[in-house]
Scaffold this motif. Structure first.
Motif, mmCIF file in Angstrom:
data_model
loop_
_atom_site.group_PDB
_atom_site.id
_atom_site.type_symbol
_atom_site.label_atom_id
_atom_site.label_comp_id
_atom_site.label_asym_id
_atom_site.label_seq_id
_atom_site.Cartn_x
_atom_site.Cartn_y
_atom_site.Cartn_z
ATOM 1 N N UNK A 181 0.825 -1.203 0.000
ATOM 2 C CA UNK A 181 0.000 0.000 0.000
ATOM 3 C C UNK A 181 0.862 1.256 0.000
ATOM 4 N N UNK A 182 0.244 2.344 -0.431
ATOM 5 C CA UNK A 182 0.791 3.687 -0.274
ATOM 6 C C UNK A 182 0.243 4.275 1.025
ATOM 7 N N UNK A 183 0.961 5.245 1.577
ATOM 8 C CA UNK A 183 0.473 5.966 2.753
ATOM 9 C C UNK A 183 0.398 7.448 2.423
ATOM 10 N N UNK A 184 -0.741 8.052 2.746
ATOM 11 C CA UNK A 184 -0.905 9.495 2.685
ATOM 12 C C UNK A 184 -1.229 9.958 4.100
ATOM 13 N N UNK A 185 -0.325 10.725 4.697
ATOM 14 C CA UNK A 185 -0.513 11.147 6.075
ATOM 15 C C UNK A 185 -0.440 12.648 6.232
ATOM 16 N N UNK A 186 -1.417 13.195 6.955
ATOM 17 C CA UNK A 186 -1.517 14.643 7.169
ATOM 18 C C UNK A 186 -1.199 14.935 8.633
ATOM 19 N N UNK A 235 8.958 -1.864 5.811
ATOM 20 C CA UNK A 235 9.475 -1.380 4.521
ATOM 21 C C UNK A 235 9.070 -2.251 3.348
ATOM 22 N N UNK A 236 8.813 -3.524 3.606
ATOM 23 C CA UNK A 236 8.443 -4.435 2.521
ATOM 24 C C UNK A 236 6.993 -4.271 2.099
ATOM 25 N N UNK A 237 6.228 -3.481 2.856
ATOM 26 C CA UNK A 237 4.810 -3.307 2.562
ATOM 27 C C UNK A 237 4.463 -1.912 2.053
ATOM 28 N N UNK A 238 5.252 -0.916 2.416
ATOM 29 C CA UNK A 238 4.941 0.473 2.079
ATOM 30 C C UNK A 238 5.601 0.848 0.759
ATOM 31 N N UNK A 239 4.785 1.074 -0.264
ATOM 32 C CA UNK A 239 5.310 1.356 -1.604
ATOM 33 C C UNK A 239 5.717 2.810 -1.772
ATOM 34 N N UNK A 240 5.132 3.705 -0.986
ATOM 35 C CA UNK A 240 5.444 5.121 -1.113
ATOM 36 C C UNK A 240 4.798 5.906 0.004
ATOM 37 N N UNK A 241 5.339 7.106 0.242
ATOM 38 C CA UNK A 241 4.856 7.974 1.312
ATOM 39 C C UNK A 241 4.492 9.342 0.756
ATOM 40 N N UNK A 242 3.307 9.814 1.094
ATOM 41 C CA UNK A 242 2.895 11.191 0.795
ATOM 42 C C UNK A 242 2.710 11.878 2.143
ATOM 43 N N UNK A 243 3.605 12.802 2.463
ATOM 44 C CA UNK A 243 3.649 13.431 3.776
ATOM 45 C C UNK A 243 3.195 14.883 3.660
#
Length: 280
Positions: free
Chosen positions: A82-87, A102-110
């Motif tokens: 999954x991707x994560x988008x965190x505010x 790290x093996x599960x998170x494809x990208x981070x939107x911070x």
């Protein structure tokens, strides 16, 4: 049998999953500015974190409990990539999840967040609280009323959260911010304050995060400064940092179309990476 998560959540759309994490005070509905758009192409999962919204709790907890709750939720939904988008707080939790998985998170939107969050918020006066109360109550019943914005809103604490004092922005404040504020428990506030009191700082660790990262900030953010956001981007291995002029901590509610366009363009740029990541 999967362990059941205690979290209330909203699930929308289909496709590659994006875990959307709200800030403090907040709830899943506050993420609608992202989920309503992104769910047209992706599956969005927006939980109420423990102690927020409909995810009630009566027991004190440490901020790390959010990670355990979210891991249970994702396992329950059988989501392994999954991707994560965190505010704001959601971005801090997103960083922690990426460090743990790290093996599960494809990208981070911070968004409006930092690995070493710093604030330059001025002292709050009784006048600030007085005008904020007036502006908030009137705006709740008459969302986006320009007279209220000009008379009370611009003199209230809203001036540190937003720079665009427009009816559209105040609509978000009325429909999403105020209900989320009242649904945020003292227990959740206590957990966050304890983490901040202990001097939360993950700058030295985040170089371990290898996935693509998009770090977005508001130029006039007083709650988590753009300098601390940029510092985070510089310590990440694969990050793009962008700062929006004349915006503050709630900039996704100030310039939603621009922010969504930038997020979608970034995802499209990395779509090959996300597709390959999902296949591994």
């Amino acid at each position: 049998m999967f362990p059941l998560s205690p979290l209330h959540f909203q699930l929308q759309g289909a496709g590659f999953p994006i875990l959307c994490l709200h800030g403090h005070p907040g709830n899943s509905q506050c993420m609608s500015v992202f989920t309503n758009s992104l769910s047209q192409k992706f599956q969005t999962i927006a939980p109420d974190l423990r102690g927020y919204g409909k995810s009630s709790t009566k027991t004190n907890f440490k901020i790390t409990q959010h990670l355990i709750d979210l891991e249970k939720l994702l396992e329950q939904l059988q989501i392994s990539r999954y991707l994560i988008l965190g505010w704001s707080l959601g971005g801090i939790i997103g960083i922690e999840l990426a460090l743990r998985n790290p093996e599960k998170v494809a990208g981070l939107i911070l968004i409006s967040t930092a690995a070493r969050p710093r604030s330059n918020h001025p002292p709050i006066t009784w006048q600030d609280n007085f005008y904020t109360g007036l502006a908030g109550i009137i705006n709740y019943f008459v969302p986006g009323w320009q007279w209220n914005i000009n008379t009370f809103g611009k003199r209230s604490l809203f001036r540190y959260l937003i720079q665009h004092h427009t009816p559209a922005t105040y609509q978000y404040l009325a429909k999403e911010a105020v209900p989320a504020y009242w649904q945020t428990s003292k227990i959740a506030t206590r957990a966050l304050n304890q983490a901040l009191k202990e001097g939360y700082n993950r700058l030295t660790e985040i170089s371990q995060i290898k996935c693509p990262c998009l770090v977005l900030a508001g130029e006039s953010d007083r709650h988590i400064t753009p300098e601390s956001s940029q510092e985070t981007a510089l310590h990440l291995k694969n990050a793009i940092w962008q700062c929006y002029p004349n915006t503050a901590h709630l900039f996704p509610w100030e310039i939603p179309n621009q922010v969504l366009t930038d997020i979608e363009n970034w995802i499209e740029h990395h779509q090959t990476h996300f597709r390959l990541f999902n296949q591994n």
